[in-house]
Design an enzyme around this catalytic site. Sequence first.
Site, short mmCIF file in Angstrom:
data_model
loop_
_atom_site.label_atom_id
_atom_site.label_comp_id
_atom_site.label_asym_id
_atom_site.label_seq_id
_atom_site.Cartn_x
_atom_site.Cartn_y
_atom_site.Cartn_z
N PRO A 24 30.90 3.17 65.13
CG PRO A 24 31.79 5.46 65.34
CD PRO A 24 32.16 4.37 65.04
CB ALA A 58 28.56 10.13 68.10
CE1 TYR A 184 25.80 15.57 64.75
CE2 TYR A 184 27.13 13.78 64.18
CZ TYR A 184 25.93 14.23 64.72
OH TYR A 184 24.68 13.32 64.65
#
Length: 372
Positions: A24, A58, A184
């Site tokens: 990603p 993401a 995150y």
Amino acid sequence: MSSALFSPFALRKLTLANRIVVSPMCQYSAVDGCASDWHTVHWGQLLQSNAGLFTIEATAVSATGRITYGCLGLYDDACEAAIRERLAIARANAPSVPVAIQLAHAGRKGSSHVPWEGGQLIPLDHGGWSPVAPSPIALVANEAAPVALDVAGMVEIKHQFVDAAWRAERLGLDAIELHLAHGYLLNQFLSPLANHRTDFYGGSFDNRVRFPLEVFAAVRHAWPQHKPLGVRISATDWVEGGWTIDDSIVLAKRLHAAGCDWIDVSSGGISPQQKIPLGPGYQVPLARALRAATPMPTMAVGLITGAAQAEDIVASGDADLVALARAMLWDPRWPWHAAAELGAQIHAPRQYWRSAPRDAASVIAHAKVGAR
Ligand SMILES: Cc1cc2nc3c(=O)[nH]c(=O)nc-3n(C[C@H](O)[C@H](O)[C@H](O)COP(=O)(O)O)c2cc1C
């Protein structure tokens, strides 16, 4: 001699044609969370790679779960429609490549400038929003602290992950990867450096893994049983007193028991104090440790750039899959070139069948897939 890198791999009912995964990669090119023309081109060219799995960047489960104003979202009908429209074009010439989406919430890393504008926090009075986190601890000492989530806020975020998974199913996506890495929100819950809660969701290891496991279970329940669901973790914080590979092994066992189909082994991102020993394949030993200690299929990532290097990682059993990010941007047909180097075959659109140099003429499988 057959190539391990170009052997198929099954994840539930999904069979990847080879072990190469497009990692990603945020593009910071969405508008109000909606995919743009850039995504059509970017996805289209990377899908032509015929990697075993392509992963969409993401993708935020709420507007405030975005890292930046340019981040992709899957939190409303407009976002869903934009992905549907763009992906239909991008996939048209590579229909056999499965597409995964990485679902994410930025937590305290939200409300940031895009990297090419410096990446620092955008304060509220400069048009930013108030990021949320397990605890009111700023990532960088001189920045404003995030707002600590209460349990009602956590339940709402869990529902947002579920809602995004339903949207992903409506989009016909093949797999989901939950983002538990790189500092995150879900990583913030795991790490003792970011999670200082004194309730059921902080303190002990069991408490810190509780919310990420609850989110995983809720998404697993919402996502069709035949479709694979994996996670990306930061296997170590690379900081004394932070999350460790031993913690990752225990978490991986619990995720596996909860129906997780792969663990994508990255690292770092939770603290500016991290000391990362960068070098070729620097995170492969973490993948190897997880694969040795758990039954979970494992994806290695990080400075994997060469065909022989990737082949060795899979053939030696260090990991089941390899994910490539920067090398894939540099050379969007990396898998074709790896197949040529390793004596394997790969599908390509028929418009490009004549592209292979004479000494690699047999690399392109002339089957009627991947072209229209
Ligand atoms: C432009 C760019 C965007 C990235 N965005 C994401 C992302 O959306 N999600 C994620 O988990 N990692 C992201 N990463 C990290 C990569 O997926 C990958 O883990 C990292 O770059 C190491 O792999 P590499 O050496 O093959 O580039 C990004 C990296 C780059 C270069």
